[in-house]
Design an enzyme around this catalytic site. Structure first.
Site, PDB file in Angstrom:
ATOM      1  N   LYS A  99     -22.330  -2.086  11.151  1.00 65.71           N
ATOM      2  CA  LYS A  99     -22.186  -1.485  12.486  1.00 65.71           C
ATOM      3  C   LYS A  99     -20.848  -0.771  12.504  1.00 65.71           C
ATOM      4  O   LYS A  99     -19.824  -1.337  12.900  1.00 65.71           O
ATOM      5  CB  LYS A  99     -22.230  -2.573  13.570  1.00 65.71           C
ATOM      6  CG  LYS A  99     -23.618  -2.746  14.173  1.00 65.71           C
ATOM      7  CD  LYS A  99     -23.647  -3.825  15.222  1.00 65.71           C
ATOM      8  CE  LYS A  99     -23.513  -3.304  16.634  1.00 65.71           C
ATOM      9  NZ  LYS A  99     -24.633  -2.489  17.114  1.00 65.71           N
TER      10      LYS A  99
HETATM   11  N1  PMP Z   1     -30.105  -0.906  15.117  1.00 62.12           N
HETATM   12  C1  PMP Z   1     -28.929  -0.385  15.550  1.00 62.12           C
HETATM   13  C2  PMP Z   1     -28.472   0.921  15.010  1.00 62.12           C
HETATM   14  C3  PMP Z   1     -28.182  -1.087  16.503  1.00 62.12           C
HETATM   15  O1  PMP Z   1     -27.026  -0.592  16.934  1.00 62.12           O
HETATM   16  C4  PMP Z   1     -28.660  -2.318  17.002  1.00 62.12           C
HETATM   17  C5  PMP Z   1     -27.885  -3.053  18.058  1.00 62.12           C
HETATM   18  N2  PMP Z   1     -26.927  -3.905  17.496  1.00 62.12           N
HETATM   19  C6  PMP Z   1     -29.871  -2.826  16.499  1.00 62.12           C
HETATM   20  C7  PMP Z   1     -30.564  -2.086  15.564  1.00 62.12           C
HETATM   21  C8  PMP Z   1     -30.376  -4.168  16.918  1.00 62.12           C
HETATM   22  O2  PMP Z   1     -29.607  -5.186  16.338  1.00 62.12           O
HETATM   23  P1  PMP Z   1     -29.364  -6.575  17.072  1.00 62.12           P
HETATM   24  O3  PMP Z   1     -30.711  -7.146  17.347  1.00 62.12           O
HETATM   25  O4  PMP Z   1     -28.581  -7.385  16.123  1.00 62.12           O
HETATM   26  O5  PMP Z   1     -28.637  -6.278  18.328  1.00 62.12           O
END
Ligand code: PMP
Length: 305
Positions: A157
């Site tokens: 991220k």
């Molecule tokens: N893909 C992206 C690009 C994201 O930013 C997120 C949000 N964190 C997700 C998928 C979903 O991930 P998570 O379930 O860990 O929030």
């Protein structure tokens, strides 16, 4: 944002209004920051706040940091403690969103990752619904492609990489859609702007593998486990072709902010019957109970504040 609440900044809890960085900060100039997005849920019955899977979130944050050659003096356990302390400080009694970030904190120019100081910070905000249309979303296949792992690590991220998500999201919204389906450079479905994607075809739950340039979503991981254990579904992680979303029986997207969003139309074509399907409906309810610490079977995912 409530600036009278506290944030963790430069090693201690301070008022959010005092947690400020310079305009010459590396992380701001070059997007050299990595972040997480966690949620804490208020359980009305228990009168308690629970953070959902903080270990997983903070582990992914530290892994994102590793990819960006970052070092901070905290491990997952320290970061969980710090999170709990921060939440206790303001005595929060509502659903919350938490944003932990590690950033290249030196000031001045010079694009690189090495020989720079790293800082950890975190703020807390009241949760506001992320996708308004979460039982009936209409999405479009974006003309933007998902960043490739060899361009900017897609499984991290990384702040700068979210310019890609922002392009996809804004173009989808301005064209009247709720969200974007983003394809990777091979033309396979990767994810939404900030959500993972699932489809149901002939009773099988299908989602792209972690090697198709997706973020390794913690909601995704939780939904896979719930679908297998609670619904006895076959869950297959494989590449999804663009046109499969048109002929799927059901489709939904998952993320910490959005939770489980039912997608009922893609580019003006109905998905399945055109309304939220049974698998999506069940998973939404189950997931909501689990995050609010209402299902003792999954209590190891809920950290009490
Ligand atoms: N893909 C992206 C690009 C994201 O930013 C997120 C949000 N964190 C997700 C998928 C979903 O991930 P998570 O379930 O860990 O929030």
């Amino acid at each position: 944002m409530d600036f009278t609440k506290h944030a963790f900044f430069e090693g201690k809890n301070v008022l959010l209004s005092d947690a400020k960085i310079s305009i010459a900060t590396h992380g701001f100039l070059y997007g050299t920051a990595v972040f997480g997005g966690m949620r804490a849920y208020w359980n009305e019955e228990k009168q308690r706040l629970f953070v959902f899977r903080p270990y997983d979130h903070l582990h992914r944050l530290l892994n994102s940091g590793k990819m960006m050659a970052m070092k901070i003096p905290y491990d997952e356990e320290n970061l969980i403690q710090l999170t709990v302390d921060l939440l206790r400080l303001d005595n929060w009694k509502q659903d919350l969103y938490l944003r932990p970030t590690i950033y290249k904190a030196d000031t001045g120019i010079g694009v690189r990752l090495h020989d720079l100081k790293d800082e950890f910070c975190m703020f807390v905000m009241a949760y506001e619904p992320y996708v308004k249309n979460d039982t009936n979303a209409h999405v479009t296949v974006s003309s933007w492609r998902r960043i490739d792992d060899n361009v900017i690590p897609a499984r991290g991220k990384i702040a700068g990489a979210y310019a890609n998500s922002a392009l996809a999201k804004t173009d989808a919204n301005l064209a009247g859609f709720d969200e974007a389906v983003v394809l990777d450079s091979h033309g396979h479905v990767s994810e939404g702007s900030a959500m993972n994607i699932f489809i149901v075809r002939d009773g099988v739950l299908i989602t792209p593998p972690i090697t198709d340039n997706i973020l390794e979503g913690i909601t995704r991981r939780s939904i896979i486990e719930l679908a297998r254990k609670e619904l006895g579904l076959d869950v297959v992680e494989r590449s999804i072709d663009r046109t499969e979303v048109f002929i799927a029986d059901e489709m939904f997207m998952t993320g910490t902010a959005a939770q489980v969003v039912a997608v009922t139309r893609v580019d003006h074509r109905p998905v399945g019957t055109g309304s939220m399907g049974p698998v999506t409906t069940k998973l939404r309810t189950m997931f909501d109970d689990v995050v609010r610490a209402k299902n003792p079977k999954y209590s190891s995912w809920n950290v009490e504040v």
